[in-house]
Design a protein around this motif. Structure first.
Motif, mmCIF file in Angstrom:
data_model
loop_
_atom_site.group_PDB
_atom_site.id
_atom_site.type_symbol
_atom_site.label_atom_id
_atom_site.label_comp_id
_atom_site.label_asym_id
_atom_site.label_seq_id
_atom_site.Cartn_x
_atom_site.Cartn_y
_atom_site.Cartn_z
ATOM 1 N N MET A 167 -10.431 78.638 25.584
ATOM 2 C CA MET A 167 -10.259 79.884 26.348
ATOM 3 C C MET A 167 -8.950 80.417 26.018
ATOM 4 S SD MET A 167 -9.846 80.399 30.407
ATOM 5 C CE MET A 167 -11.181 79.265 30.900
ATOM 6 N N LYS A 168 -9.117 81.688 25.563
ATOM 7 C CA LYS A 168 -8.186 82.490 24.951
ATOM 8 C C LYS A 168 -7.607 83.613 26.225
ATOM 9 C CE LYS A 168 -9.686 82.170 20.386
ATOM 10 N NZ LYS A 168 -10.245 82.687 19.342
ATOM 11 N N LEU A 169 -6.311 83.920 26.130
ATOM 12 C CA LEU A 169 -5.705 84.906 27.103
ATOM 13 C C LEU A 169 -6.522 86.152 26.919
ATOM 14 C CD1 LEU A 169 -3.732 85.593 29.274
ATOM 15 C CD2 LEU A 169 -2.082 86.105 27.395
ATOM 16 N N ASP A 170 -6.861 86.528 25.740
ATOM 17 C CA ASP A 170 -7.505 87.887 25.822
ATOM 18 C C ASP A 170 -9.003 87.728 26.275
ATOM 19 O OD1 ASP A 170 -8.349 86.098 23.628
ATOM 20 O OD2 ASP A 170 -9.004 87.800 22.156
ATOM 21 N N GLN A 171 -9.626 86.743 26.378
ATOM 22 C CA GLN A 171 -10.971 86.537 27.045
ATOM 23 C C GLN A 171 -10.655 86.738 28.451
ATOM 24 O OE1 GLN A 171 -11.780 82.604 25.500
ATOM 25 N NE2 GLN A 171 -13.693 83.588 24.628
#
Length: 83
Positions: free
Chosen positions: A1-5
């Motif tokens: 999971m990425k911050l932009d997601q």
């Protein structure tokens, strides 16, 4: 999971519309849609449901967002009180 997601997902939850969320983030709606699908696959659960042109978070996600809002006000107070 990425911050932009997470950022994209929270924008969709806020605006309840992929196009409006994309406009607010200055990215394409297809990038948001791709991100949401990817995040749902990674978490193995539905995060949003589409009704017409609008997007709504699922009830489980809605509960988590409410808890997050509550915690964002309670945690600083607890940290302040226990310094």
């Amino acid at each position: 999971m990425k911050l932009d997601q997470l950022t994209y997902f929270l924008a969709v939850a806020r605006y309840q519309h992929v196009g409006k969320a994309a406009k607010s983030l200055h990215i394409s709606p297809s990038a948001i849609s791709h991100c949401l699908r990817s995040l749902e696959e990674e978490l193995q659960c539905a995060l949003v449901e589409q009704r017409g042109r609008n997007i709504f978070v699922t009830e489980a996600v809605s509960s988590i967002l409410k808890l997050r809002a509550s915690l964002s006000t309670v945690v600083p107070l607890v940290l302040f009180l226990y310094k």
